[in-house]
Each structure stands twice: as C-alpha cells, then as structure tokens.
Design a protein around this motif. Structure first.
Motif, PDB file in Angstrom:
ATOM      1  N   LYS A   8      -8.580  47.266  16.222  1.00 26.63           N
ATOM      2  CA  LYS A   8      -7.312  47.456  15.525  1.00 26.63           C
ATOM      3  C   LYS A   8      -6.297  46.488  16.105  1.00 26.63           C
ATOM      4  O   LYS A   8      -6.506  45.909  17.165  1.00 26.63           O
ATOM      5  CB  LYS A   8      -6.820  48.892  15.711  1.00 26.63           C
ATOM      6  N   VAL A  10      -2.335  45.814  17.474  1.00 27.11           N
ATOM      7  CA  VAL A  10      -1.108  46.400  17.998  1.00 27.11           C
ATOM      8  C   VAL A  10      -0.115  45.252  18.148  1.00 27.11           C
ATOM      9  O   VAL A  10      -0.468  44.164  18.594  1.00 27.11           O
ATOM     10  CB  VAL A  10      -1.338  47.148  19.337  1.00 27.11           C
ATOM     11  N   ARG A  64       1.831  51.359  23.989  1.00 34.65           N
ATOM     12  CA  ARG A  64       1.795  51.484  22.524  1.00 34.65           C
ATOM     13  C   ARG A  64       0.465  52.085  22.075  1.00 34.65           C
ATOM     14  O   ARG A  64       0.430  52.951  21.211  1.00 34.65           O
ATOM     15  CB  ARG A  64       1.995  50.124  21.873  1.00 34.65           C
ATOM     16  N   GLY A  67       0.285  55.747  23.177  1.00 35.94           N
ATOM     17  CA  GLY A  67       1.208  56.527  22.363  1.00 35.94           C
ATOM     18  C   GLY A  67       0.694  56.786  20.957  1.00 35.94           C
ATOM     19  O   GLY A  67       0.928  57.852  20.391  1.00 35.94           O
ATOM     20  N   MET A  68      -0.032  55.812  20.391  1.00 33.66           N
ATOM     21  CA  MET A  68      -0.547  55.960  19.032  1.00 33.66           C
ATOM     22  C   MET A  68      -1.890  56.686  18.994  1.00 33.66           C
ATOM     23  O   MET A  68      -2.135  57.500  18.115  1.00 33.66           O
ATOM     24  CB  MET A  68      -0.734  54.583  18.382  1.00 33.66           C
ATOM     25  N   GLN A  69      -2.772  56.381  19.945  1.00 30.99           N
ATOM     26  CA  GLN A  69      -4.153  56.825  19.860  1.00 30.99           C
ATOM     27  C   GLN A  69      -4.538  57.922  20.849  1.00 30.99           C
ATOM     28  O   GLN A  69      -5.471  58.668  20.588  1.00 30.99           O
ATOM     29  CB  GLN A  69      -5.100  55.630  20.092  1.00 30.99           C
TER      30      GLN A  69
END
Length: 151
Positions: A8, A10, A64, A67-69
């Motif tokens: 992915k 970021v 980041r 925090g997202m995953q």
C-alpha cells in the motif's frame, strides 16, 4: 501460517514539506506467544523515484501506518523492517514515556514526580507517538528475510 498483505501507499512529508509516497505492507507472523505484526517498508529508488526515504521520515511513516492499520496493537507485537534493494534491516521501536497520559487522571502535586513502571505490552498503537531507533538497526533473520521477500 504467515499472512502478507498487499503493498500500500502512505503519504509523508519530505524535508522540504513536499508530499512523498512510501510503499509498505503488513505481515503477520505467528509465534509461540502469539502473532507479530511486521511493518515492511520499501526504501528504494524504484519506489520513490525522487529520493530515498530519509531516516528522519521513518518516524512519520511508521506512525501513519500504525495509526491507520495497527491501532490498539501492543508495541511488543510490532516490528519495523526496512528493505533496501539488497538488505532488510529491523529497527527497534521506542516511545517517549512522558507522552503517556495518566490512566486515572491522577497527577502528582508539588515538585516530586511519581515513579511509574511501564512495560512495552502496556503501550499500544495510537496511544503515543512511536519513533524508530535508527542506531540499533540489525539485519533480519534468514527465516524472516525469506518470508518478506515473497511477493
């Protein structure tokens, strides 16, 4: 059984505060005491044609991604691995204990601080900012390298 998610993107700011893109994926590796989540970051000119991800951006990128995953995942269950073209290096993840808010709202009064015992399994993603200990990076084991090089 190992789980390796797809790569992915970021977005993070470079040193000039311009947006850059890093590629990462999350791998879950089972262990005797439970699973370990590995944040696998690619650091190569082929991924970010403008410039390699600078070491200083590791903290921003890691926070980041977590925090997202990985919000709520214990720190002692997260590993940060950076892959350059030729090697994979695991970096320890640290946190600043002063960022922790008191659990029950109790704050010490006066000039004396209270001693608090903090264990890494008490710290979870999203509770504090993590930083990467770039000086303590070590090559990953041969087994982990084999798993992460699978595409």
């Amino acid at each position: 059984m190992n789980y390796i998610g797809p790569f992915k993107d970021v977005v993070y700011p470079n040193v000039d505060r311009e947006p850059r893109i890093a590629r990462y994926r999350i791998a879950l590796i089972p262990q005797a005491a439970g699973a370990r989540a590995i944040v696998h970051l690619l650091r190569s000119a082929a991924v970010d044609s403008q410039v390699h991800i600078p070491d200083a951006a590791f903290d921003t990128v890691l926070n980041r991604i977590v925090g997202m995953q990985l919000p709520g995942v214990r720190l002692d269950r997260i590993q940060f691995v950076v892959q350059t073209d030729e090697e994979l290096v695991a970096y320890p993840i640290r946190f600043n204990a002063l960022d922790l808010a008191p659990r029950n709202g109790f704050r010490s009064r006066g000039s004396k601080d209270l001693a608090v015992h903090i264990r890494s399994h008490d710290i979870v993603g999203g509770s504090v900012s993590f930083y990467v200990d770039r000086d303590e990076g070590k090559p990953v084991s041969a087994r982990l390298e084999k798993v992460l090089r699978q595409i």
